[in-house]
Structures are given as C-alpha cells and as structure tokens.
Design a protein around this motif. Structure first.
Motif, short mmCIF file in Angstrom:
data_model
loop_
_atom_site.label_atom_id
_atom_site.label_comp_id
_atom_site.label_asym_id
_atom_site.label_seq_id
_atom_site.Cartn_x
_atom_site.Cartn_y
_atom_site.Cartn_z
N GLY A 178 -90.52 -32.37 -11.16
CA GLY A 178 -89.89 -30.99 -11.76
C GLY A 178 -88.61 -30.93 -12.46
O GLY A 178 -87.75 -31.97 -11.98
N HIS A 179 -88.27 -30.24 -13.20
CA HIS A 179 -86.98 -29.82 -13.92
C HIS A 179 -86.54 -31.19 -14.26
O HIS A 179 -85.26 -31.34 -13.94
CB HIS A 179 -86.23 -29.25 -12.79
CG HIS A 179 -86.62 -27.58 -12.52
ND1 HIS A 179 -87.46 -27.24 -13.37
CD2 HIS A 179 -86.26 -26.84 -11.21
CE1 HIS A 179 -87.44 -25.76 -12.75
NE2 HIS A 179 -87.23 -25.68 -11.63
N PRO A 180 -86.94 -32.04 -14.97
CA PRO A 180 -86.46 -33.23 -15.62
C PRO A 180 -85.00 -32.86 -16.56
O PRO A 180 -85.19 -31.80 -17.21
CB PRO A 180 -87.49 -33.85 -16.60
CG PRO A 180 -88.27 -32.71 -17.04
CD PRO A 180 -88.20 -31.68 -15.85
N GLN A 181 -84.16 -33.74 -16.33
CA GLN A 181 -83.04 -33.42 -17.46
C GLN A 181 -82.38 -34.91 -17.64
O GLN A 181 -82.18 -35.75 -16.90
CB GLN A 181 -81.87 -32.61 -16.60
CG GLN A 181 -82.32 -31.37 -16.16
CD GLN A 181 -81.23 -30.66 -15.26
OE1 GLN A 181 -80.34 -30.57 -15.38
NE2 GLN A 181 -81.91 -30.30 -13.84
N PHE A 182 -82.26 -35.31 -18.91
CA PHE A 182 -81.61 -36.41 -19.36
C PHE A 182 -79.97 -36.11 -19.14
O PHE A 182 -79.39 -35.18 -19.32
CB PHE A 182 -81.46 -36.74 -20.82
CG PHE A 182 -82.94 -37.38 -21.07
CD1 PHE A 182 -83.14 -38.94 -21.23
CD2 PHE A 182 -84.01 -36.50 -21.60
CE1 PHE A 182 -84.25 -39.35 -21.40
CE2 PHE A 182 -85.20 -37.30 -21.78
CZ PHE A 182 -85.38 -38.63 -21.84
N CYS A 183 -79.35 -37.44 -18.66
CA CYS A 183 -77.87 -37.30 -18.38
C CYS A 183 -77.39 -37.09 -19.81
O CYS A 183 -77.63 -37.86 -20.94
CB CYS A 183 -77.57 -38.76 -17.79
SG CYS A 183 -75.61 -38.97 -17.75
N PRO A 184 -76.34 -36.38 -19.94
CA PRO A 184 -75.56 -35.87 -21.24
C PRO A 184 -74.76 -37.33 -21.68
O PRO A 184 -74.66 -37.21 -22.83
CB PRO A 184 -74.81 -34.81 -21.03
CG PRO A 184 -74.46 -34.89 -19.64
CD PRO A 184 -75.75 -35.28 -19.02
N ASP A 185 -74.43 -38.34 -20.84
CA ASP A 185 -73.83 -39.40 -21.06
C ASP A 185 -74.49 -40.75 -21.30
O ASP A 185 -73.79 -41.68 -21.50
CB ASP A 185 -72.50 -39.36 -20.35
CG ASP A 185 -71.80 -37.90 -19.92
OD1 ASP A 185 -71.32 -37.38 -20.98
OD2 ASP A 185 -71.55 -37.54 -19.01
N TRP A 228 -76.86 -31.75 -14.36
CA TRP A 228 -75.89 -32.68 -14.69
C TRP A 228 -74.74 -32.30 -14.94
O TRP A 228 -74.53 -31.26 -15.37
CB TRP A 228 -76.24 -33.70 -15.98
CG TRP A 228 -77.47 -34.71 -15.73
CD1 TRP A 228 -78.66 -34.54 -16.13
CD2 TRP A 228 -77.18 -35.86 -15.12
NE1 TRP A 228 -79.26 -35.69 -15.89
CE2 TRP A 228 -78.62 -36.46 -15.18
CE3 TRP A 228 -76.32 -36.48 -14.45
CZ2 TRP A 228 -78.68 -37.80 -14.59
CZ3 TRP A 228 -76.52 -37.95 -13.97
CH2 TRP A 228 -77.61 -38.46 -13.97
N VAL A 229 -73.42 -32.99 -14.48
CA VAL A 229 -72.07 -32.43 -15.02
C VAL A 229 -71.71 -33.36 -16.02
O VAL A 229 -71.39 -34.49 -15.91
CB VAL A 229 -71.10 -32.45 -13.83
CG1 VAL A 229 -69.82 -32.02 -14.34
CG2 VAL A 229 -71.70 -31.59 -12.74
N ASP A 269 -69.92 -27.59 -21.67
CA ASP A 269 -70.21 -28.88 -22.23
C ASP A 269 -69.14 -29.73 -21.82
O ASP A 269 -69.20 -30.90 -22.03
CB ASP A 269 -70.21 -28.93 -23.71
CG ASP A 269 -71.72 -28.13 -24.21
OD1 ASP A 269 -72.34 -28.16 -23.23
OD2 ASP A 269 -71.60 -28.02 -25.34
N ALA A 270 -67.92 -29.41 -21.44
CA ALA A 270 -66.71 -30.54 -21.02
C ALA A 270 -66.63 -30.68 -19.56
O ALA A 270 -66.14 -31.71 -19.04
CB ALA A 270 -65.58 -29.49 -21.25
N GLY A 271 -67.87 -29.99 -18.77
CA GLY A 271 -67.93 -30.55 -17.61
C GLY A 271 -66.80 -29.97 -16.64
O GLY A 271 -66.58 -30.39 -15.49
N ASP A 272 -66.05 -28.92 -17.06
CA ASP A 272 -64.89 -28.50 -16.42
C ASP A 272 -65.08 -27.05 -15.50
O ASP A 272 -64.54 -26.79 -14.39
CB ASP A 272 -63.58 -28.00 -17.41
CG ASP A 272 -63.28 -29.53 -17.90
OD1 ASP A 272 -63.20 -30.51 -17.08
OD2 ASP A 272 -62.70 -29.45 -19.14
N THR A 273 -65.94 -26.17 -16.10
CA THR A 273 -66.20 -24.86 -15.49
C THR A 273 -67.59 -24.76 -15.35
O THR A 273 -68.43 -24.75 -16.16
CB THR A 273 -65.61 -23.75 -16.57
OG1 THR A 273 -64.15 -24.29 -16.58
CG2 THR A 273 -65.70 -22.50 -15.76
#
Length: 366
Positions: A178-185, A228-229, A269-273
């Motif tokens: 379930g809920h697949p997500q590619f790593c953004p990096d 993902w962060v 998108d910055a992974g900060d907040t």
C-alpha cells in the motif's frame, strides 16, 4: 459534461477565526471533491494547475483549477476512475491514474489519454476504505517510473511501469502493498506499506533489495502514514497517537521528531517543515519544524472543521487479528499538503456538508 469542459470560477475567501489567516475555498459545487492523498502533490511544480477529483458529474473525475483564470477544467470522462490513484507529473504535462484494470495518463493540454498498462483480470485493490484499499500509486521525480500495486487473487503484484517505453514488469509479489512512494532523492528507492502490523518497507526498482526498515516496538504500537523527507533519505511515520518518528533508510537510526498528535503529516519540498491535521480531538491543522525539540508544541495553522470519519482512530490499535471493517471515507479527512512554493497549504474539508477543496495562505495574515 465531457473532458475539456470548462466551469466558471467558484473560489471564495474567508478568514480563519483561530489564526487570522486567509482561507480560499476553491470548489463550491454540492458534491464530493478532494485533492490527491497527503503525500501526493496537488500542484505541478510551476503551480499552473491545482489537481483534484470532483464527483459533480455523478462519477469521480479528474479536474484542475487553472490558477491564472480560476476556471475549473474537467480532465477525464470515465465511469471507472480509481480516484485515489491519481498523481500529477511535476512538469505539469500529465496526470497518471488507474481505471478499471488498466494504468493510464492524460495530457493536461490536449486531454489525450494513453493506456500504459493492462493489468488483466484482477481485483486491482483490496476491499475497504483505508491503506492498500485506497489504490494510491507512485511516480518518480523525473516522471520516468510509475509504481502501481495490483491486487491479483491471494497476492499483490508491485508493477513498475516505464512511462517512456510504455512497458511494465512485476518487481515484487507479497501479501499486501500500500501507499507506494518514490524517494524524492533516489529513483531506485521506493517506500511502501506492508501489513498493518508490519508497515514500513523499501525496495529498489528490481525488487531484489526489498527490506523492512522499521519494526514496531510491540503489538500495541500503531505505525501509519509513512512519508519521505526530501533531502535526508529518511522516512517519517506517525506513531499514533504519540507523535512522529523518523528512520534513516541507510543506517536504520530512529529518532522522535514530535510528540504532538500528528495524524496525516507531510513535509515541504525542502524537508524542513511538516504540516499535519489532527483527530480525537480535532485541533485543526498545525505545522512543526523537523529539527526543533520534539517536545515543542506544533504551531496552529487553521481550523479544518472536517468530519474526519473513522471511529477506530479513537481506540487502541485494532488490526492485530487481521483487517477490520471501518467507515472512514477518505474525502472527509483534511490530508494537508504544502504547495511547491510554500505560499499555501491545500486541504479538504466537508465543513459545508460537502467535501470541498481549500487553501490556507501562509505568506500573510488578515
């Protein structure tokens, strides 16, 4: 109405009584509307369009708001759209989705629809309203790879689709995905949810490096809503209702990132907040910074006033003995998500009696 149909601007503005922030209601038709799931972008990177689902034609269809004119545009005209499968490409060209037992994309300029995969005689999704039953899909940052879980009898096949060659292959078969997500990096790294009692897994695109990255502490711990962060190669997840933790996928290091009762929480998108909604009780939408002290309280953003169906969230972890039937219509949940430019947060609320799309503005206060 058919695909390509334009509808007049429906937006209206108000002020949130809690924070004084400006709220923009995007849709106003007396039918169900919702943006994509909380870890799926609702805008293209240039923010030309806001993508959402509307039931105003009698069936769920993909729509977008043309942000330059405010007009609403119907994108699909199908009787079999899986509305939680939708995922826009970052370049703004396409929306990808499943319908019936196929995988499709549609061009947002020409409304030309392409079938990228035929999954055959399958169920496609598990029964129910939550987790793998929603049928969410994952698109890599470049748009080259699309990952789709497909329920086929006793197993779920993890299908990987090459969107350029229009070919597909099965990379994993297992009990549930379930809920697949590619790593953004890293486009060779895919996060997915296993069974409710064993949630947090990653795999590479070949399926050869499939592994668990977090094992729950005991049979009372409720691990859910992984995401993902960006920029950190870490996965954050909700330890309901005790806040959120984060695990490094390479080193396995786990740390607490907040004790605030986040429910659906997504980073910028910055992974900060992070922005999150809340439930039992509903305290509205909040934000918190990833590197603050976990004991710091999250900052109120605005009220959601969503009905947030799902009485099981008020109880201890209910899934130790297998699936349970719950009434948890997902369009009743806020699922907040930052816009790419961090100027606003999009969320869904049925505060008017029908689920509508809203934005809360971050750059100013009334």
């Amino acid at each position: 109405m058919s695909k390509g149909a334009h509808f007049p601007k429906e937006s209206r503005e108000s002020t949130d009584p809690q924070s004084g922030r400006r709220i923009r209601q995007v849709t106003n038709h007396p039918s169900i509307h919702h943006h994509p799931f909380f870890f799926v972008p609702a805008y293209d990177r240039a923010m030309k369009r806001l993508i959402f689902v509307s039931y105003r034609t009698g069936k769920p269809q993909i729509f977008f708001e043309d942000r330059s004119s405010g007009q609403l545009v119907q994108v699909t005209d199908r009787a079999d759209l899986a509305d939680w499968s939708i995922i826009p490409s970052g370049d703004g060209r396409y929306v990808y989705y499943t319908a019936g037992t196929g995988g499709f994309r549609i061009n947002l300029d020409t409304f030309e629809e392409e079938q990228l995969a035929d999954f055959g005689a399958v169920e496609m999704r598990e029964k129910g309203m939550v987790g793998a039953a929603m049928g969410t899909t994952a698109l890599s940052a470049s748009g080259k790879w699309w990952a789709v879980p497909v329920k086929a009898g006793p197993v779920t096949r993890f299908m990987l689709i090459d969107t350029e060659r229009k070919t597909s292959s099965v990379i994993i078969e297992r009990d549930t995905i379930g809920h697949p997500q590619f790593c953004p990096d890293d486009e060779d790294l895919i996060l997915y949810a296993g069974p409710m009692t064993d949630r947090v897994w990653v795999t590479d695109r070949s399926g050869q490096k499939n592994r668990r990255i977090y094992q729950r502490e005991n049979d009372m711990q409720w691990v859910t809503h992984e995401v993902w962060v960006p920029g950190r190669r870490t996965v954050a997840f909700v330890d309901w209702p005790r806040g959120m933790k984060m695990v490094d996928v390479d080193r396995g290091v786990v740390r607490q990132i907040t004790y605030s009762p986040a429910w659906h929480a997504a980073p910028d998108d910055a992974g900060d907040t992070f922005v999150c909604d809340t439930n039992f009780p509903d305290l509205g939408l909040h934000t918190f910074h990833l590197d603050d002290d976990p004991a710091d309280e999250a900052q109120p953003l605005c009220a959601s006033e969503a009905s947030s169906e799902g009485k099981h969230w008020a109880e201890p972890f209910p899934y130790n003995n297998g699936p349970v039937a719950v009434e948890a219509a997902q369009h009743t949940h806020p699922h907040p998500r930052f816009a790419p430019d961090n100027s606003r947060v999009v969320f869904t609320s049925d505060r008017t009696g029908h689920a509508q799309i809203y934005e809360v503005m971050l750059e100013d206060r009334a």
